[in-house]
Design a protein around this motif. Sequence first.
Motif, PDB file in Angstrom:
ATOM      1  N   MET A  80       0.837  -1.207   0.000  1.00  0.00           N
ATOM      2  CA  MET A  80       0.000   0.000   0.000  1.00  0.00           C
ATOM      3  C   MET A  80       0.869   1.254   0.000  1.00  0.00           C
ATOM      4  O   MET A  80       0.562   2.237  -0.689  1.00  0.00           O
ATOM      5  CB  MET A  80      -0.963  -0.003   1.187  1.00  0.00           C
ATOM      6  CG  MET A  80      -2.122  -0.962   1.014  1.00  0.00           C
ATOM      7  SD  MET A  80      -3.375  -0.863   2.333  1.00  0.00           S
ATOM      8  CE  MET A  80      -2.548  -1.703   3.678  1.00  0.00           C
ATOM      9  N   GLU A  81       1.966   1.223   0.749  1.00  0.00           N
ATOM     10  CA  GLU A  81       2.884   2.368   0.765  1.00  0.00           C
ATOM     11  C   GLU A  81       3.502   2.593  -0.613  1.00  0.00           C
ATOM     12  O   GLU A  81       3.602   3.727  -1.081  1.00  0.00           O
ATOM     13  CB  GLU A  81       3.985   2.146   1.804  1.00  0.00           C
ATOM     14  CG  GLU A  81       3.491   2.169   3.234  1.00  0.00           C
ATOM     15  CD  GLU A  81       4.527   1.668   4.234  1.00  0.00           C
ATOM     16  OE1 GLU A  81       5.707   1.505   3.851  1.00  0.00           O
ATOM     17  OE2 GLU A  81       4.151   1.439   5.399  1.00  0.00           O
ATOM     18  N   ALA A  83       2.260   1.590  -3.535  1.00  0.00           N
ATOM     19  CA  ALA A  83       1.194   2.037  -4.440  1.00  0.00           C
ATOM     20  C   ALA A  83       0.884   3.518  -4.234  1.00  0.00           C
ATOM     21  O   ALA A  83       0.723   4.268  -5.200  1.00  0.00           O
ATOM     22  CB  ALA A  83      -0.064   1.191  -4.232  1.00  0.00           C
ATOM     23  N   GLN A  84       0.835   3.942  -2.981  1.00  0.00           N
ATOM     24  CA  GLN A  84       0.545   5.340  -2.688  1.00  0.00           C
ATOM     25  C   GLN A  84       1.676   6.235  -3.199  1.00  0.00           C
ATOM     26  O   GLN A  84       1.427   7.272  -3.814  1.00  0.00           O
ATOM     27  CB  GLN A  84       0.339   5.525  -1.188  1.00  0.00           C
ATOM     28  CG  GLN A  84      -0.200   6.888  -0.828  1.00  0.00           C
ATOM     29  CD  GLN A  84      -0.650   6.940   0.614  1.00  0.00           C
ATOM     30  OE1 GLN A  84      -0.052   6.319   1.480  1.00  0.00           O
ATOM     31  NE2 GLN A  84      -1.705   7.688   0.870  1.00  0.00           N
ATOM     32  N   ARG A  89      -3.689   4.163  -7.644  1.00  0.00           N
ATOM     33  CA  ARG A  89      -4.895   4.015  -6.819  1.00  0.00           C
ATOM     34  C   ARG A  89      -5.529   2.633  -6.966  1.00  0.00           C
ATOM     35  O   ARG A  89      -6.072   2.101  -6.014  1.00  0.00           O
ATOM     36  CB  ARG A  89      -5.907   5.089  -7.173  1.00  0.00           C
ATOM     37  CG  ARG A  89      -5.453   6.453  -6.733  1.00  0.00           C
ATOM     38  CD  ARG A  89      -6.427   7.518  -7.120  1.00  0.00           C
ATOM     39  NE  ARG A  89      -5.819   8.805  -6.815  1.00  0.00           N
ATOM     40  CZ  ARG A  89      -6.501   9.881  -6.529  1.00  0.00           C
ATOM     41  NH1 ARG A  89      -7.816   9.843  -6.527  1.00  0.00           N
ATOM     42  NH2 ARG A  89      -5.896  10.997  -6.263  1.00  0.00           N
ATOM     43  N   TYR A  92      -3.528   0.249  -4.911  1.00  0.00           N
ATOM     44  CA  TYR A  92      -3.758   0.576  -3.501  1.00  0.00           C
ATOM     45  C   TYR A  92      -5.091   0.010  -3.030  1.00  0.00           C
ATOM     46  O   TYR A  92      -5.175  -0.601  -1.964  1.00  0.00           O
ATOM     47  CB  TYR A  92      -3.719   2.099  -3.291  1.00  0.00           C
ATOM     48  CG  TYR A  92      -3.882   2.481  -1.841  1.00  0.00           C
ATOM     49  CD1 TYR A  92      -2.771   2.569  -1.009  1.00  0.00           C
ATOM     50  CD2 TYR A  92      -5.136   2.738  -1.294  1.00  0.00           C
ATOM     51  CE1 TYR A  92      -2.905   2.908   0.335  1.00  0.00           C
ATOM     52  CE2 TYR A  92      -5.285   3.064   0.042  1.00  0.00           C
ATOM     53  CZ  TYR A  92      -4.171   3.155   0.846  1.00  0.00           C
ATOM     54  OH  TYR A  92      -4.310   3.471   2.179  1.00  0.00           O
ATOM     55  N   GLN A  96      -5.538  -2.742  -0.177  1.00  0.00           N
ATOM     56  CA  GLN A  96      -6.284  -2.369   1.022  1.00  0.00           C
ATOM     57  C   GLN A  96      -7.444  -3.331   1.272  1.00  0.00           C
ATOM     58  O   GLN A  96      -7.671  -3.759   2.410  1.00  0.00           O
ATOM     59  CB  GLN A  96      -6.802  -0.936   0.891  1.00  0.00           C
ATOM     60  CG  GLN A  96      -7.483  -0.427   2.139  1.00  0.00           C
ATOM     61  CD  GLN A  96      -7.969   0.989   1.969  1.00  0.00           C
ATOM     62  OE1 GLN A  96      -8.580   1.331   0.952  1.00  0.00           O
ATOM     63  NE2 GLN A  96      -7.689   1.825   2.953  1.00  0.00           N
TER      64      GLN A  96
END
Length: 113
Positions: A80-81, A83-84, A89, A92, A96
């Motif tokens: 997630m980090e 992807a962010q 998105r 992410y 998530q």
Amino acid sequence: MSNRIADLTAFLEESPNDPFLKYALTMEYQKLGDKEKALAGFEELISKHAEYVGTYYHFAKFLETQGDKDRALQIYQVGMEVAQRNRNRHAYGELQSAYKLALGLDEDDWDDE
């Protein structure tokens, strides 16, 4: 050895730093049930190609099937980090959702009052 593995290995000899080829080879090993080679492939991808976001979802799912939920959760978080940081998105959101599912949270469980 499958033809696909032989082909990917040959392509990797020509382009040894191509993360997609390494990812594809790792996924072939996983599909064939070669857990050791799949794990080694995932580990190499996150250590040498940390920004290749596609790795994280599949690596974490692999870890879940191996009973390593804690490490899977950690991999989801790192993914997630990444992807962010890369403003991806879609990745992410997938990471998530999988992370929440692994925690036992389901969107249907949320109270939307």
